[in-house]
Scaffold this motif. Structure first.
Motif, short mmCIF file in Angstrom:
data_model
loop_
_atom_site.label_atom_id
_atom_site.label_comp_id
_atom_site.label_asym_id
_atom_site.label_seq_id
_atom_site.Cartn_x
_atom_site.Cartn_y
_atom_site.Cartn_z
N SER A 1 0.80 -1.22 0.00
CA SER A 1 0.00 0.00 0.00
C SER A 1 0.84 1.28 0.00
N PRO A 2 2.01 1.35 0.68
CA PRO A 2 2.81 2.58 0.58
C PRO A 2 3.26 2.89 -0.85
N VAL A 3 3.40 1.84 -1.67
CA VAL A 3 3.82 2.05 -3.06
C VAL A 3 2.76 2.86 -3.81
N VAL A 4 1.48 2.60 -3.51
CA VAL A 4 0.41 3.33 -4.18
C VAL A 4 0.57 4.83 -3.97
N SER A 5 0.84 5.22 -2.74
CA SER A 5 0.99 6.64 -2.42
C SER A 5 2.20 7.25 -3.13
N LEU A 6 3.32 6.53 -3.15
CA LEU A 6 4.52 7.06 -3.79
C LEU A 6 4.33 7.19 -5.30
N VAL A 7 3.65 6.23 -5.90
CA VAL A 7 3.42 6.31 -7.34
C VAL A 7 2.45 7.43 -7.67
N GLY B 1 13.58 -3.06 -1.40
CA GLY B 1 12.70 -3.83 -2.26
C GLY B 1 11.75 -2.95 -3.05
N ALA B 2 10.44 -3.32 -3.07
CA ALA B 2 9.44 -2.60 -3.85
C ALA B 2 9.31 -1.15 -3.40
N LEU B 3 9.46 -0.92 -2.10
CA LEU B 3 9.39 0.45 -1.59
C LEU B 3 10.54 1.29 -2.15
N GLY B 4 11.72 0.68 -2.29
CA GLY B 4 12.85 1.39 -2.87
C GLY B 4 12.61 1.70 -4.34
N ALA B 5 11.97 0.78 -5.08
CA ALA B 5 11.66 1.04 -6.48
C ALA B 5 10.67 2.19 -6.62
N ALA B 6 9.65 2.21 -5.74
CA ALA B 6 8.67 3.29 -5.79
C ALA B 6 9.30 4.62 -5.42
#
Length: 548
Positions: A389-395, A444-449
């Protein structure tokens, strides 16, 4: 510059994978039939100018035709991402996270290979067909030459991918077990490339209704085929790719026979050189856009895992809804508005107001999508995806910076320095890759976002600096940063209060938080609203409307 494309949006598996277009996107040719005037007796002397009301009627007719065509093209371009978004929950339940992650990587590879092998010919066709050649026979030779070029290139690329499928699988996934999906991906590249001539021809001939019909048929057939192949037939990610290929096949077999009947199988070397000389340089811009927006899937699969890639792709899809619903429609209207405003003496002040209000809309939409994305992950997707879910906000925040980047590019467009946009995109793409290599192993995914967010922020910052040198506009950066900080604070407060609540209670809390942010934004934007009211009577469009 947007990765326009129609809309160049980040990858998500579905019946139609939107291809990222190079920076140059020609507008569809709009042909307006001129009313036939009754013959007048020939008399000596100067010609009499047309009455003012006839000129106004002609302008209104052209505007209506343009709006109608643009609206149909916009609806067809939005249908793809929205259909893919609807299909995503089905695929995440039908496929394992590793399979869905591998599918995301393959779709990113399809976009890259298709974009390179098309050599910018789709864009070059519009110039050759609508500008370089005028007679009907010449234009049909251009169309036939385009088919021949793409057919030859695509067959070679498809054979190379099919024969080297095991090697490509090892390169992408470190496993030769995914050879069959790679071969299915080769079929998608072939059919996607062969669909370009027909769809481009329909746009050049200003036939938006037929264009939209074929595009929607592509989506519906791809959707049904994907459900069938992945569901009852249990073909997994290979079935999802075959479903995508089925959608493109409808376009190819629906329009290619008509092209062959009309244009034949002629090949003009001079026309081929003309289109290639225009299109090939656009490939570099395309690759930069691809690196900026899609390379993170592959890097995340290499430095992280396919499961993380799957979660990241879903979260990216949800966060990128802002691009589909807000930025894409804005970009359709922005060029006309921008050049109309640029002719005014007070253009910088109007651009300042446009930036303020567009940034308010972007921030409010991003705030709502960030909260809605958390809710949708909990309701529609398996539990293993909810940690993203944090990725949604960053994107979503990345799309905000991409949106204001388009406004910051006003000087580049007005001063005809469009090559700056290519350079800026390339710099941001390199910056994005470096950040991914550093941050993905750590987070990981958070770093990519986070890499995506920082890259888009860097891109908008560069555009602001360049624009400030060639066409200074008093963009209200302080206001933007202030309301951005308020939105971030409200988001964390809402996320903290929602912990432990059931989905319905969370939805109510998120809705209240969104309303609170909307009120704050409107209160802070009160001053420019008053300024806008003072300027509204001086806008040319308003005077024309009043006169009509």
């Amino acid at each position: 510059m947007k990765p326009t494309t129609p809309q160049p949006y980040p990858a998500y598996p579905g019946p139609q994978y939107p291809q990222f277009a190079p920076s140059y996107q020609p507008a569809p040719a709009v042909q307006v039939a001129r009313p036939v005037q009754p013959a007048q007796p020939t008399t000596p002397g100067p010609s009499t100018p047309a009455p003012a009301h006839e000129k106004r009627n002609d302008y209104v007719g052209q505007l209506r035709t343009l709006l109608k065509s643009s609206g149909i093209y916009a609806l067809s371009s939005l249908a793809g991402p929205l259909t893919s978004l609807v299909l995503a929950p089905f695929l995440t339940h039908a496929l394992s996270r590793d399979e869905y992650g591998a599918l995301s990587v393959l779709l990113s590879a399809i976009s890259l290979i298709a974009g390179i092998t098309q050599l910018g010919l789709g864009n070059a066709f519009f110039r050759a067909y609508g500008y370089d050649y005028e007679s009907r026979s010449e234009r049909l030779r251009v169309l036939s030459t385009l088919v021949g070029l793409l057919l030859a290139i695509s067959i070679v690329a498809t054979l190379a991918m099919s024969l080297g499928a095991a090697f490509i699988a090892l390169l992408l996934f470190q496993s030769a077990l995914l050879t069959a999906p790679v071969q299915a991906a080769a079929l998608v590249v072939l059919l996607q490339n062969l669909s370009v001539p027909g769809l481009a021809w329909l746009r050049a001939e200003n036939r938006p209704a037929l264009y939209a019909t074929l595009s929607i048929a592509n989506l519906l057939v791809g959707l049904v085929a994907t459900l069938l192949y992945v569901g009852p037939m249990h073909l997994g990610m290979t079935g999802a790719l075959l479903g995508t290929a089925s959608g493109y096949a409808i376009v190819v077999f629906g329009i290619l026979p008509v092209i062959l009947w009309e244009a034949g199988l002629t090949f003009d070397r001079e026309m081929a050189r003309n289109m290639l000389s225009f299109g090939v340089p656009l490939v570099a811009s395309f690759v930069s856009v691809w690196v900026l927006q899609l390379s993170d899937r592959y890097l995340l699969s290499r430095f992280g895992s396919l499961a993380e890639t799957a979660s990241y792709s879903i979260a990216y899809t949800l966060g990128n809804v802002l691009g589909v619903l807000v930025i894409s429609p804005f970009n359709l209207a922005w060029p006309t508005t921008m050049f109309s405003v640029a002719r005014r003496r007070d253009a910088p002040q109007i651009f300042r107001l446009i930036f303020r209000w567009f940034s308010v809309v972007l921030l409010l939409a991003a705030f709502g999508l960030s909260l809605a994305g958390k809710f949708l992950l909990e309701v529609l997707f398996p539990a293993s995806y909810q940690g993203a879910s944090p990725v949604v906000s960053l994107v979503a925040m990345s799309m905000v910076f991409y949106g204001i980047y388009n406004v910051f590019n006003v000087g580049i467009s007005i001063k005809r320095r469009t090559w700056y946009a290519v350079v800026l995109t390339a710099e941001a793409a390199i910056f994005n890759v470096v950040l991914n290599v550093v941050l993905i192993p750590l987070s990981g995914a958070l770093g990519a976002a986070l890499s995506t967010l920082l890259a888009y922020a860097f891109l908008s910052f560069l555009a602001y600096l360049v624009n400030n040198q060639m066409y200074p506009v008093p963009f209200e950066i302080g206001f933007f940063l202030c309301v951005l900080a308020i939105g971030i604070a409200l988001y964390f407060i809402a996320a903290f209060l929602a912990q432990g609540l059931d989905p319905l209670s969370s939805a109510v809390l998120y809705g209240l938080a969104w309303l609170a942010y909307a009120v704050i934004l409107l209160v802070l934007a009160r001053l420019p609203l008053q300024q806008l009211a003072r300027l509204r009577h001086s806008i040319p469009g308003r005077r024309v409307k009043g006169s009509l």
